[in-house]
Motif scaffolding. Structure first.
Motif, PDB file in Angstrom:
ATOM      1  N   ALA A   1       0.829  -1.209   0.000  1.00  0.00           N
ATOM      2  CA  ALA A   1       0.000   0.000   0.000  1.00  0.00           C
ATOM      3  C   ALA A   1       0.865   1.261   0.000  1.00  0.00           C
ATOM      4  O   ALA A   1       0.363   2.364  -0.174  1.00  0.00           O
ATOM      5  N   GLY A   2       2.156   1.090   0.165  1.00  0.00           N
ATOM      6  CA  GLY A   2       3.076   2.235   0.080  1.00  0.00           C
ATOM      7  C   GLY A   2       3.335   2.898   1.415  1.00  0.00           C
ATOM      8  O   GLY A   2       3.014   2.365   2.476  1.00  0.00           O
ATOM      9  N   GLY A   3       3.933   4.084   1.343  1.00  0.00           N
ATOM     10  CA  GLY A   3       4.339   4.788   2.554  1.00  0.00           C
ATOM     11  C   GLY A   3       5.549   5.639   2.207  1.00  0.00           C
ATOM     12  O   GLY A   3       6.192   5.411   1.174  1.00  0.00           O
TER      13      GLY A   3
ATOM     14  N   ALA B   1      17.112  -1.537   8.176  1.00  0.00           N
ATOM     15  CA  ALA B   1      16.146  -0.524   7.735  1.00  0.00           C
ATOM     16  C   ALA B   1      14.813  -1.179   7.376  1.00  0.00           C
ATOM     17  O   ALA B   1      13.736  -0.679   7.733  1.00  0.00           O
ATOM     18  N   ALA B   2      14.891  -2.325   6.690  1.00  0.00           N
ATOM     19  CA  ALA B   2      13.665  -3.037   6.330  1.00  0.00           C
ATOM     20  C   ALA B   2      12.966  -3.535   7.604  1.00  0.00           C
ATOM     21  O   ALA B   2      11.737  -3.467   7.711  1.00  0.00           O
ATOM     22  N   ALA B   3      13.744  -4.026   8.560  1.00  0.00           N
ATOM     23  CA  ALA B   3      13.149  -4.488   9.825  1.00  0.00           C
ATOM     24  C   ALA B   3      12.419  -3.339  10.515  1.00  0.00           C
ATOM     25  O   ALA B   3      11.300  -3.507  11.014  1.00  0.00           O
ATOM     26  N   ILE B   4      13.041  -2.171  10.537  1.00  0.00           N
ATOM     27  CA  ILE B   4      12.426  -0.993  11.161  1.00  0.00           C
ATOM     28  C   ILE B   4      11.108  -0.623  10.469  1.00  0.00           C
ATOM     29  O   ILE B   4      10.090  -0.368  11.119  1.00  0.00           O
ATOM     30  N   GLU B   5      11.121  -0.619   9.154  1.00  0.00           N
ATOM     31  CA  GLU B   5       9.887  -0.262   8.437  1.00  0.00           C
ATOM     32  C   GLU B   5       8.815  -1.339   8.629  1.00  0.00           C
ATOM     33  O   GLU B   5       7.616  -1.038   8.665  1.00  0.00           O
ATOM     34  N   LEU B   6       9.265  -2.587   8.806  1.00  0.00           N
ATOM     35  CA  LEU B   6       8.303  -3.661   9.103  1.00  0.00           C
ATOM     36  C   LEU B   6       7.714  -3.497  10.507  1.00  0.00           C
ATOM     37  O   LEU B   6       6.544  -3.809  10.724  1.00  0.00           O
ATOM     38  N   VAL B   7       8.506  -3.003  11.454  1.00  0.00           N
ATOM     39  CA  VAL B   7       7.953  -2.722  12.792  1.00  0.00           C
ATOM     40  C   VAL B   7       6.815  -1.712  12.645  1.00  0.00           C
ATOM     41  O   VAL B   7       5.720  -1.886  13.198  1.00  0.00           O
ATOM     42  N   HIS B   8       7.077  -0.661  11.868  1.00  0.00           N
ATOM     43  CA  HIS B   8       6.047   0.367  11.658  1.00  0.00           C
ATOM     44  C   HIS B   8       4.788  -0.244  11.035  1.00  0.00           C
ATOM     45  O   HIS B   8       3.661  -0.010  11.502  1.00  0.00           O
ATOM     46  N   ASN B   9       4.980  -1.065  10.033  1.00  0.00           N
ATOM     47  CA  ASN B   9       3.826  -1.643   9.341  1.00  0.00           C
ATOM     48  C   ASN B   9       3.104  -2.702  10.184  1.00  0.00           C
ATOM     49  O   ASN B   9       1.880  -2.854  10.083  1.00  0.00           O
TER      50      ASN B   9
END
Lengths: 337, 337
Positions: A41-43, A69-77
């Motif tokens: 869905a983006g971001g 960085a990907a792990a961090i963005e996955l935490v957010h999602n």
């Protein structure tokens, strides 16, 4: 400003590829469409950009920070998928939310899977021990922030625990505790983990934490303003979402309430406490808030935090990266969506 | 048999203390009652006992395995909190389920917090890297098992994804795939992690995995029998829960269906597919199943698996521990609750 959008776009697409790679591990083919939905869905990918830019600021390269960085963005999602369940939210970024599209059960299962994709990313970083510790602490802080956010809601609940612990009043101090946990903690972690990926010094870790904390608070203040006063089409969700969701935990509201007449204040609180506020009610509340100086005050406060955050960048050697971090934090503060 | 109950009781109380310690980290005072509820409802603590006994079987002591054992039992309880949401279950062990007692929002937040308490336990083990890898893989397997379990439900759904992927028929092979993920994977991990805590050899790890896998499948077969034929008071939940929840994924059902007359088979499937099966319906279904040889067949199969599991214990040096493991696996198979 177009420079930073280009940087975000380029880093974001690398992060997106890495997130999909991490989400694919252990996901059966039929489950992949469920778990991909939220990230596809983006971001803006601001958090992973912070991780990568802090890694670069210390002297590392993008590749060193990409899994983290990907792990961090996955935490957010991960938190977004579950926030949408908790907030009973149907739409995000003009698309159905994961639980709405696939049902509550698969929404929950997707979220559990996200947590393991985060672990997968963390395992692949240069310093798994330190990074998994920060991620665990940060997710617990997100939980506490979300718990407070729920308890700041003004709709009376028929659930005993909620009603017992619900906040009838929310002070600015309560609010700052809540957004510290709910928003700033993860942005702080994004920055600190970037430094760790490049094996930066303890001092640099501390400076990154300070930058992240202040930028994170500023980010949430800006978000609260946008929730009420953005252009709806750009926002990708309904204007006044906090009001529809009965949330007193919006800083503009908290700043404005004491500035309103008794009658207007009562009206605003009555709308927040009503079962289903109408679109007309929400528009009227927003108009009342707009007449106060609250939004100006909040924007000035955010601006100050942004300037303070920038001064934490002095000690980093790669000035090209710190320049981008400055532009990024300006972008966060000035964005209109 | 009373010996093993004593061992389970003693190890269980150490594991309980450690679980509460791990759950307390980062939980505000008001949140603690929410997160403690699930583990304080009790449980047999079979999985952490396996971890500790395998650690001892290699030559380690209880302390070496305690954090890992608590993490393993927290994985189990994490999955129970969310299974209860997914299954819309009100009662577990004669107490309200977490989401029922504290509301859906706090049930979900408790579950997220559990995952970080698991990480906390994993960080404190002697081999965090190996153990966090196994835990991440295992939780993903639990998700896939739960996904299949949901899709094996026979109530037509108005959710597009569920209806598209729902199993109209469930073969015994499908069933074994599901319980392998949903039950055996975590029991296998419990055993393997015990060996890792004592720095056992790769061969011992492999033997522990084999033991755990077979014991795990036997455990689920016994559970399926108990769900239909246990004494309700001892079970702590309604008899025939699988039928109320429209689940075709019960091995006794799957074994019995081809043995029933067409009319009886149609009746059983009709009850499974009805929106709210009555208590009378469920009792009639159980009576029909009882008339077949299905339960005997399943119990024999479980017995065979238990014997096979035991023969994987030959290579471990501490025979006192392997003796307890043999008694424990007998207990799993013979238990009546």
């Amino acid at each position: 400003m177009s420079d930073i959008l280009q940087v975000l776009g380029k880093l974001g697409s690398q992060v997106d590829d890495k997130m999909l790679e991490l989400l694919t591990v252990g996901a059966s083919k039929d489950f992949q469409e469920v778990v991909f939905h939220q990230v596809q869905a983006g971001g803006k990918r601001v958090r992973p950009a912070l991780t990568i830019l802090f890694c670069q600021a210390v002297g590392g390269n993008t590749e060193d920070a990409l899994s983290a960085a990907a792990a961090i963005e996955l935490v957010h999602n991960y938190s977004l998928i579950l926030d949408d369940v908790i907030d009973d939210a149907d739409v995000r970024r003009n698309l159905p939310t994961t639980w709405k599209k696939f049902g509550l059960n698969f929404g929950i299962l997707a979220a559990i899977h996200y947590r393991e994709a985060i672990e997968e990313g963390s395992i692949r970083t240069p310093n798994h021990a330190a990074i998994s510790r920060i991620i665990a602490d940060t997710i617990r802080e997100l939980v506490e922030g979300e718990r407070l956010d729920v308890l700041f809601e003004q709709l009376p609940s028929n659930e005993e625990y909620t009603e017992k612990h619900r906040y009838r009043d929310v002070s600015l101090e309560d609010y700052e505790t809540m957004i510290g946990y709910k928003t700033a903690a993860l942005i702080r972690a994004s920055c600190e983990i970037g430094v760790i990926c490049a094996a930066g010094s303890k001092e640099m870790q501390k400076a990154a934490r300070e930058f992240g904390w202040k930028a994170g608070i500023a980010f949430q203040l800006a978000d609260d303003v946008l929730d009420l006063f953005a252009e709806e089409a750009k926002l990708g969700k309904k204007l006044g979402k906090d009001i529809y969701e009965h949330k007193l935990g919006n800083v503009v509201l908290l700043q404005a309430l004491p500035l309103l007449s008794q009658a207007d204040r009562d009206y605003v609180l009555q709308v927040l406490r009503s079962d289903k506020p109408t679109e007309n009610d929400v528009k009227k509340v927003i108009a009342l808030l707009k007449q106060t100086t609250a939004s100006d005050f909040v924007q000035k406060k955010a601006k100050q935090l942004v300037n303070d955050a920038k001064s934490a960048l002095d000690s980093f050697p790669n000035k090209e990266a710190t320049q981008l971090l400055e532009t990024l934090v300006d972008f966060i503060y000035q964005r209109s969506f």
